[in-house]
Structure formats: C-alpha cells, structure tokens
Design a protein around this motif. Structure first.
Motif, PDB file in Angstrom:
ATOM      1  N   ARG A   1      82.755  31.121   6.913  1.00  0.00           N
ATOM      2  CA  ARG A   1      82.061  31.084   5.629  1.00  0.00           C
ATOM      3  C   ARG A   1      81.287  32.379   5.378  1.00  0.00           C
ATOM      4  NH1 ARG A   1      78.997  27.305   6.935  1.00  0.00           N
ATOM      5  NH2 ARG A   1      76.981  28.354   7.097  1.00  0.00           N
ATOM      6  N   ILE A   2      80.600  32.860   6.405  1.00  0.00           N
ATOM      7  CA  ILE A   2      79.793  34.081   6.274  1.00  0.00           C
ATOM      8  C   ILE A   2      80.683  35.291   6.014  1.00  0.00           C
ATOM      9  CG2 ILE A   2      78.357  35.697   7.589  1.00  0.00           C
ATOM     10  CD1 ILE A   2      77.162  33.154   8.983  1.00  0.00           C
ATOM     11  N   LEU A   3      81.755  35.406   6.765  1.00  0.00           N
ATOM     12  CA  LEU A   3      82.609  36.596   6.640  1.00  0.00           C
ATOM     13  C   LEU A   3      83.357  36.624   5.308  1.00  0.00           C
ATOM     14  CD1 LEU A   3      83.889  36.847  10.318  1.00  0.00           C
ATOM     15  CD2 LEU A   3      82.312  38.405   9.149  1.00  0.00           C
TER      16      LEU A   3
ATOM     17  N   ILE B   1      70.451  34.033  10.616  1.00  0.00           N
ATOM     18  CA  ILE B   1      69.630  33.220   9.710  1.00  0.00           C
ATOM     19  C   ILE B   1      69.828  33.683   8.264  1.00  0.00           C
ATOM     20  CG2 ILE B   1      67.252  32.685   9.047  1.00  0.00           C
ATOM     21  CD1 ILE B   1      66.557  32.870  12.065  1.00  0.00           C
ATOM     22  N   HIS B   2      69.808  34.995   8.066  1.00  0.00           N
ATOM     23  CA  HIS B   2      69.977  35.545   6.713  1.00  0.00           C
ATOM     24  C   HIS B   2      71.350  35.202   6.150  1.00  0.00           C
ATOM     25  CE1 HIS B   2      70.266  38.382   3.405  1.00  0.00           C
ATOM     26  NE2 HIS B   2      71.328  38.932   3.990  1.00  0.00           N
TER      27      HIS B   2
ATOM     28  N   GLY C   1      75.149  29.744   2.306  1.00  0.00           N
ATOM     29  CA  GLY C   1      75.011  28.319   2.040  1.00  0.00           C
ATOM     30  C   GLY C   1      75.500  27.477   3.202  1.00  0.00           C
ATOM     31  N   PRO C   2      75.115  26.206   3.248  1.00  0.00           N
ATOM     32  CA  PRO C   2      75.408  25.364   4.406  1.00  0.00           C
ATOM     33  C   PRO C   2      76.811  24.795   4.460  1.00  0.00           C
ATOM     34  CG  PRO C   2      74.170  24.103   2.805  1.00  0.00           C
ATOM     35  CD  PRO C   2      74.255  25.514   2.268  1.00  0.00           C
ATOM     36  N   GLU C   3      77.522  24.794   3.350  1.00  0.00           N
ATOM     37  CA  GLU C   3      78.827  24.141   3.327  1.00  0.00           C
ATOM     38  C   GLU C   3      79.932  25.162   3.129  1.00  0.00           C
ATOM     39  OE1 GLU C   3      79.409  21.055   3.961  1.00  0.00           O
ATOM     40  OE2 GLU C   3      77.310  20.510   4.110  1.00  0.00           O
ATOM     41  N   GLY C   4      81.068  24.917   3.748  1.00  0.00           N
ATOM     42  CA  GLY C   4      82.254  25.746   3.550  1.00  0.00           C
ATOM     43  C   GLY C   4      83.388  24.894   3.039  1.00  0.00           C
TER      44      GLY C   4
ATOM     45  N   LEU D   1      70.489  39.836  16.250  1.00  0.00           N
ATOM     46  CA  LEU D   1      71.606  38.967  15.893  1.00  0.00           C
ATOM     47  C   LEU D   1      71.107  37.680  15.251  1.00  0.00           C
ATOM     48  CD1 LEU D   1      74.017  39.211  18.972  1.00  0.00           C
ATOM     49  CD2 LEU D   1      74.215  40.383  16.778  1.00  0.00           C
ATOM     50  N   GLU D   2      70.050  37.108  15.818  1.00  0.00           N
ATOM     51  CA  GLU D   2      69.527  35.849  15.288  1.00  0.00           C
ATOM     52  C   GLU D   2      68.959  36.040  13.889  1.00  0.00           C
ATOM     53  OE1 GLU D   2      69.337  31.909  15.353  1.00  0.00           O
ATOM     54  OE2 GLU D   2      70.156  33.144  16.987  1.00  0.00           O
TER      55      GLU D   2
END
Length: 252
Positions: free
Chosen positions: A19-21, A228-229, A235-238, A223-224
């Motif tokens: 999701r992040i990438l 978090i950022h 967002g929490p869902e993918g 990294l942490e």
C-alpha cells in the motif's frame, strides 16, 4: 491462506508495504515485495500475481528457496518470483525484497549515467549502483527474470549491495526488514530524482566514500519514524472494494 506457521505481524507489515509503495509511486500495476519467513529462513512470503494496490494478507503464498509454493495453491504466481528466491539463497542477511519499475529509476536503466548516492537518505546506494544486463549472459529475452538461472545471475550482480538496476527493466532492492526495504525503495527513487534535477543544473557532487560509510545503514528510529508517516499518509486499508467483496468470507 491458512495462518499455519505464518509470521502474523510480518505479513501485516508486508501488506502495508504494498500500500505504501503504491502511494509513494514506486509500485503501480506491476512490482512485488516479499518477506523471508522468520520461523523458516528457507521460506519466504510473496503475494499471488495481483496488482500491488489490492494485495491483502489472504493473498500471501509461502514459497521455498527454489521459488516454488510450499503448499498447493490455485492462484496465479509471479513469473519473477525467482528474483526473490535467488537473492534469499545468496544473501542470508536479506529479510525482504522489492522489485519495481519506478519511473524515477528507469532513466538510469536506459542510459550510461550511473546512479550514485547524492544525499543523506541515499547513502545506502553506495558509490555506484550496479546494473545487470540480461543480454550479456542470456541474449535476447522477454526482459522478464522468469528462470532460476537469470535470477541467480541478477543476485550475483547485486552482490552485497542493497540495490541493483536492471537494463531496460527496473530495480531490485534488498533490505534487512520490510521497513528497511520500503525505506530503500522510496529513497533510491528520491536520490534518482535529486540527481536528475541536479544534472540539469551542472555537474553533480556525489557523497564521498567516507560519507557513504557513515550513513549507509538507516537506523531503526529513522525507519520507525518513516513507517509511521507512510502509514498515516497511505491510510489503514489497502485494496479496492471489488477485490474485498470477492474475497469476503475466505480465510485471512
């Protein structure tokens, strides 16, 4: 997939990594991220052949170091899963791998201009990112790493580095954790953008060998903070609603 022997927290991070990438422009409809199983180091987890934007925990498949599923599955598999198996076999220190075709990186896969470390967050790139050319060993190919032999050659080009470019194809990134590989995937693209912008202004001054040695490994607090950022922004869902509806009621 059943949760038998699955590293629950690790798989949650692996799903979040997709999701992040996607949100950060590293992955689009193509690309994949994997995680070495912390309980069985000769196994790794990789999603079935889906767009990264819809990958969920239920889509994760456990593979052996030969690149074949450990259990029988009725799901499409990535042809390039051998990239992951070959690097895990060659590098016991690597715990997570990302393969992508990010637009920021591609110009350095298509030209003689080397990708070098030019900023603090790109020090892990080293003095020059290695580039692997499939044609040197295998002649004309589909430009897809879909055999164990090609993947082993790519792993050899990566060597002990964190990043290897692939001529006309993209990049493969190796990390010591999912969070580490996400950091390196994103910040290699940032350094590529910085370098291309600076080249338009004149000669580029890369980091020195000493600067690279001091900054090569991002610390866990950094990294942490990034994790978090990125989670807050992505967002929490993918996954899309169609994918979630299709999978509803199946085992996670």
């Amino acid at each position: 997939m059943s949760d038998r022997a699955s590293p629950a927290a690790g798989l949650d991070d692996l799903v979040a990594a997709h999701r992040i990438l996607v949100r950060e422009g590293v992955l689009d409809a193509f690309g994949h991220v994997s995680l070495r199983d912390p309980q069985e180091p000769d196994s790794f987890w990789l999603a079935s052949a889906l767009p990264p934007s819809v990958v969920g925990r239920r889509d994760m498949i456990r593979f052996g170091i030969d690149g074949e599923p450990r259990e029988q599955v009725d799901l499409p598999l990535f042809a390039e899963r051998f990239i992951h198996s070959a690097i895990y076999a060659a590098r016991p220190d690597v715990q997570s791998i990302c393969h992508h075709h990010a637009p920021s990186i591609l110009p350095f896969c298509l030209s003689d201009t080397p990708l070098v470390a030019v900023s603090q967050t790109g020090a892990f790139i080293g003095e020059r990112a290695p580039i692997w050319d499939s044609a040197r060993e295998f002649g004309p190919t589909r430009m897809v790493v879909d055999t164990p032999a090609q993947a082993a050659s790519l792993a050899g080009a990566l060597g002990g580095q964190s990043l290897v470019l692939m001529r006309g194809h993209g990049a493969t990134v190796a990390g010591r954790s999912v969070k580490d590989v996400v950091f390196k995937s994103i910040y290699a693209c940032r350094d590529a953008d910085f370098q291309r912008a600076a080249l338009a202004m004149g000669p580029v001054t890369p980091l020195s060998a000493g600067e690279i040695a001091l900054g090569r490994t991002p610390g866990d607090p950094a990294l942490e903070r990034c994790w978090i950022h990125w989670n807050a922004v992505a967002g929490p869902e993918g996954g899309g609603p169609g994918h979630k509806d299709k999978k509803e009621g199946q085992e996670p």
